[in-house]
Motif scaffolding. Structure first.
Motif, PDB file in Angstrom:
ATOM      1  N   GLU A   1       5.320   6.295   3.268  1.00 43.36           N
ATOM      2  CA  GLU A   1       6.163   5.099   3.239  1.00 43.36           C
ATOM      3  C   GLU A   1       7.232   5.173   4.331  1.00 43.36           C
ATOM      4  O   GLU A   1       7.483   4.185   5.044  1.00 43.36           O
ATOM      5  N   GLY A   2       7.851   6.328   4.495  1.00 44.78           N
ATOM      6  CA  GLY A   2       8.891   6.486   5.501  1.00 44.78           C
ATOM      7  C   GLY A   2       8.380   6.351   6.922  1.00 44.78           C
ATOM      8  O   GLY A   2       9.159   6.041   7.838  1.00 44.78           O
ATOM      9  N   ASN A   3       7.084   6.556   7.112  1.00 45.65           N
ATOM     10  CA  ASN A   3       6.487   6.414   8.433  1.00 45.65           C
ATOM     11  C   ASN A   3       5.877   5.037   8.650  1.00 45.65           C
ATOM     12  O   ASN A   3       5.085   4.836   9.579  1.00 45.65           O
ATOM     13  N   GLY A   4       6.249   4.085   7.796  1.00 44.37           N
ATOM     14  CA  GLY A   4       5.805   2.710   7.986  1.00 44.37           C
ATOM     15  C   GLY A   4       4.617   2.294   7.160  1.00 44.37           C
ATOM     16  O   GLY A   4       4.096   1.177   7.320  1.00 44.37           O
ATOM     17  N   GLY A   5       4.166   3.161   6.268  1.00 41.51           N
ATOM     18  CA  GLY A   5       3.030   2.825   5.413  1.00 41.51           C
ATOM     19  C   GLY A   5       1.742   3.442   5.925  1.00 41.51           C
ATOM     20  O   GLY A   5       1.693   4.041   7.002  1.00 41.51           O
ATOM     21  N   GLY A   6       0.692   3.314   5.133  1.00 46.36           N
ATOM     22  CA  GLY A   6      -0.587   3.906   5.507  1.00 46.36           C
ATOM     23  C   GLY A   6      -1.561   3.855   4.353  1.00 46.36           C
ATOM     24  O   GLY A   6      -1.668   2.827   3.677  1.00 46.36           O
ATOM     25  N   ALA A   7      -2.237   4.978   4.093  1.00 44.09           N
ATOM     26  CA  ALA A   7      -3.317   4.949   3.107  1.00 44.09           C
ATOM     27  C   ALA A   7      -3.486   6.298   2.430  1.00 44.09           C
ATOM     28  O   ALA A   7      -3.105   7.349   2.964  1.00 44.09           O
ATOM     29  N   VAL A   8      -4.080   6.244   1.232  1.00 44.73           N
ATOM     30  CA  VAL A   8      -4.503   7.426   0.476  1.00 44.73           C
ATOM     31  C   VAL A   8      -5.970   7.243   0.139  1.00 44.73           C
ATOM     32  O   VAL A   8      -6.389   6.145  -0.267  1.00 44.73           O
ATOM     33  N   LEU A   9      -6.752   8.282   0.308  1.00 45.63           N
ATOM     34  CA  LEU A   9      -8.145   8.294  -0.145  1.00 45.63           C
ATOM     35  C   LEU A   9      -8.308   9.382  -1.178  1.00 45.63           C
ATOM     36  O   LEU A   9      -7.948  10.541  -0.930  1.00 45.63           O
ATOM     37  N   ASN A  10      -8.864   9.051  -2.339  1.00 44.64           N
ATOM     38  CA  ASN A  10      -9.243  10.035  -3.350  1.00 44.64           C
ATOM     39  C   ASN A  10     -10.758  10.209  -3.329  1.00 44.64           C
ATOM     40  O   ASN A  10     -11.497   9.224  -3.483  1.00 44.64           O
ATOM     41  N   VAL A  11     -11.215  11.431  -3.133  1.00 45.90           N
ATOM     42  CA  VAL A  11     -12.648  11.727  -3.162  1.00 45.90           C
ATOM     43  C   VAL A  11     -13.046  11.967  -4.615  1.00 45.90           C
ATOM     44  O   VAL A  11     -12.634  12.962  -5.226  1.00 45.90           O
ATOM     45  N   LEU A  12     -13.844  11.052  -5.164  1.00 44.60           N
ATOM     46  CA  LEU A  12     -14.267  11.136  -6.562  1.00 44.60           C
ATOM     47  C   LEU A  12     -15.768  11.433  -6.614  1.00 44.60           C
ATOM     48  O   LEU A  12     -16.259  12.235  -5.835  1.00 44.60           O
ATOM     49  N   SER A  13     -16.496  10.793  -7.503  1.00 50.25           N
ATOM     50  CA  SER A  13     -17.889  11.176  -7.725  1.00 50.25           C
ATOM     51  C   SER A  13     -18.594  10.089  -8.521  1.00 50.25           C
ATOM     52  O   SER A  13     -17.956   9.299  -9.233  1.00 50.25           O
TER      53      SER A  13
ATOM     54  N   LEU B   1       1.517   1.791  -5.496  1.00 46.50           N
ATOM     55  CA  LEU B   1       1.875   2.071  -4.112  1.00 46.50           C
ATOM     56  C   LEU B   1       1.751   0.865  -3.183  1.00 46.50           C
ATOM     57  O   LEU B   1       2.301   0.889  -2.072  1.00 46.50           O
ATOM     58  N   ALA B   2       1.072  -0.176  -3.626  1.00 46.85           N
ATOM     59  CA  ALA B   2       0.894  -1.354  -2.760  1.00 46.85           C
ATOM     60  C   ALA B   2       2.224  -1.920  -2.258  1.00 46.85           C
ATOM     61  O   ALA B   2       2.353  -2.232  -1.061  1.00 46.85           O
ATOM     62  N   PRO B   3       3.253  -2.068  -3.120  1.00 42.05           N
ATOM     63  CA  PRO B   3       4.519  -2.602  -2.609  1.00 42.05           C
ATOM     64  C   PRO B   3       5.205  -1.689  -1.592  1.00 42.05           C
ATOM     65  O   PRO B   3       6.134  -2.129  -0.901  1.00 42.05           O
ATOM     66  N   ARG B   4       4.758  -0.442  -1.507  1.00 42.63           N
ATOM     67  CA  ARG B   4       5.344   0.508  -0.560  1.00 42.63           C
ATOM     68  C   ARG B   4       4.543   0.596   0.734  1.00 42.63           C
ATOM     69  O   ARG B   4       4.772   1.465   1.573  1.00 42.63           O
ATOM     70  N   GLY B   5       3.588  -0.322   0.896  1.00 46.67           N
ATOM     71  CA  GLY B   5       2.803  -0.376   2.124  1.00 46.67           C
ATOM     72  C   GLY B   5       1.717   0.669   2.213  1.00 46.67           C
ATOM     73  O   GLY B   5       1.272   1.019   3.311  1.00 46.67           O
ATOM     74  N   ILE B   6       1.247   1.158   1.062  1.00 41.26           N
ATOM     75  CA  ILE B   6       0.232   2.201   1.033  1.00 41.26           C
ATOM     76  C   ILE B   6      -0.982   1.698   0.275  1.00 41.26           C
ATOM     77  O   ILE B   6      -0.877   1.328  -0.902  1.00 41.26           O
ATOM     78  N   THR B   7      -2.146   1.654   0.931  1.00 38.34           N
ATOM     79  CA  THR B   7      -3.383   1.291   0.270  1.00 38.34           C
ATOM     80  C   THR B   7      -4.023   2.544  -0.328  1.00 38.34           C
ATOM     81  O   THR B   7      -3.797   3.665   0.152  1.00 38.34           O
ATOM     82  N   VAL B   8      -4.815   2.354  -1.373  1.00 40.08           N
ATOM     83  CA  VAL B   8      -5.494   3.474  -2.037  1.00 40.08           C
ATOM     84  C   VAL B   8      -6.975   3.155  -2.147  1.00 40.08           C
ATOM     85  O   VAL B   8      -7.361   2.130  -2.713  1.00 40.08           O
TER      86      VAL B   8
END
Length: 227
Positions: free
Chosen positions: A116-128, A159-166
């Motif tokens: 968030e402090g770096n302007g937002g971005g993304a998280v990927l969770n590796v599931l199954s 996390l969406a309001p913080r500019g982070i997609t998941v």
């Protein structure tokens, strides 16, 4: 999300899918922190080895301080012990949950403010595919991945309001060390990694990497078969 010039932290980047994701991110022009419990085991030219054990809170805090420019987190590290829920030991069941559910959650909690402090971005969770299909012999793993699916859905909203997609990857067997002893058709980690990066770039909430996984997802509305 634009992957060129992204700054990625990839857990479990010393082998298997994690290594392939890190390698493809590097080829796409990203800076990559290749995280592993033993950073000396990372052998990717251009990557920054990073000590990170998802079950060790202190190592997570230290990694978040070092990778303070991160804009992408890939929660890939995990284990599969082949533990059933009733016959298996409580210690093995807890280990699956600690590594496959609480671990990614702790890492995400540490890196969310960084991203968030770096302007937002993304998280990927590796599931199954076992997020949705729960064979008894892998009950602990399936339960942990099902919980991680719920985690992914909940933090996506948070996390969406913080500019982070998941995004969440669901995939069956891949040709990696984890599945080495299972005689079955397996996906190529390179093909899966390409799908993953396309999904992240396009902000997809779920990435279903093979036909088996897509079929299992479609079957969720059916009644489970009686034993």
């Amino acid at each position: 999300m634009e992957l060129k010039n992204a700054v990625a932290v990839v857990t479990g980047a010393n082998r298997g899918l994690g290594r392939e994701l890190a390698a493809q991110l590097l080829r796409n022009g990203a800076k990559v922190y290749a995280a592993a419990r033993r950073p000396e085991s990372v052998d990717l030219d251009g990557a920054v080895p990073l000590r990170l054990d998802v079950t060790d809170a202190e190592s997570i805090r230290a990694a978040a301080l070092i990778a303070s420019d991160a804009t992408l987190l890939v929660n890939n590290a995990g284990i599969s012990t082949g533990t059933p829920l009733i016959a298996g030991t409580p210690e093995a069941v807890r280990l699956e949950m600690e590594t496959n559910f609480f671990g990614p959650l702790a890492v995400t909690r540490a890196f969310a403010p960084v991203i968030e402090g770096n302007g937002g971005g993304a998280v990927l969770n590796v599931l199954s595919v076992l997020s949705w299909w729960h064979p008894a012999g892998s009950g602990a793993y399936a339960a942990a991945k099902a919980a991680a699916w719920a985690q992914s859905n909940a933090i996506r909203e948070e996390l969406a309001p913080r500019g982070i997609t998941v995004s969440a990857l669901h995939v069956g067997l891949m040709n990696t060390d984890m599945a080495a002893g299972i005689p079955a058709d397996k996906a190529d980690p390179a093909d899966v990694a390409t799908q993953v990066l396309d999904g992240i770039a396009n902000g997809l909430p779920e990435i279903l990497a093979d036909e088996t996984t897509r079929n299992v997802k479609q079957s969720l509305a059916t009644t489970p078969a009686a034993a």
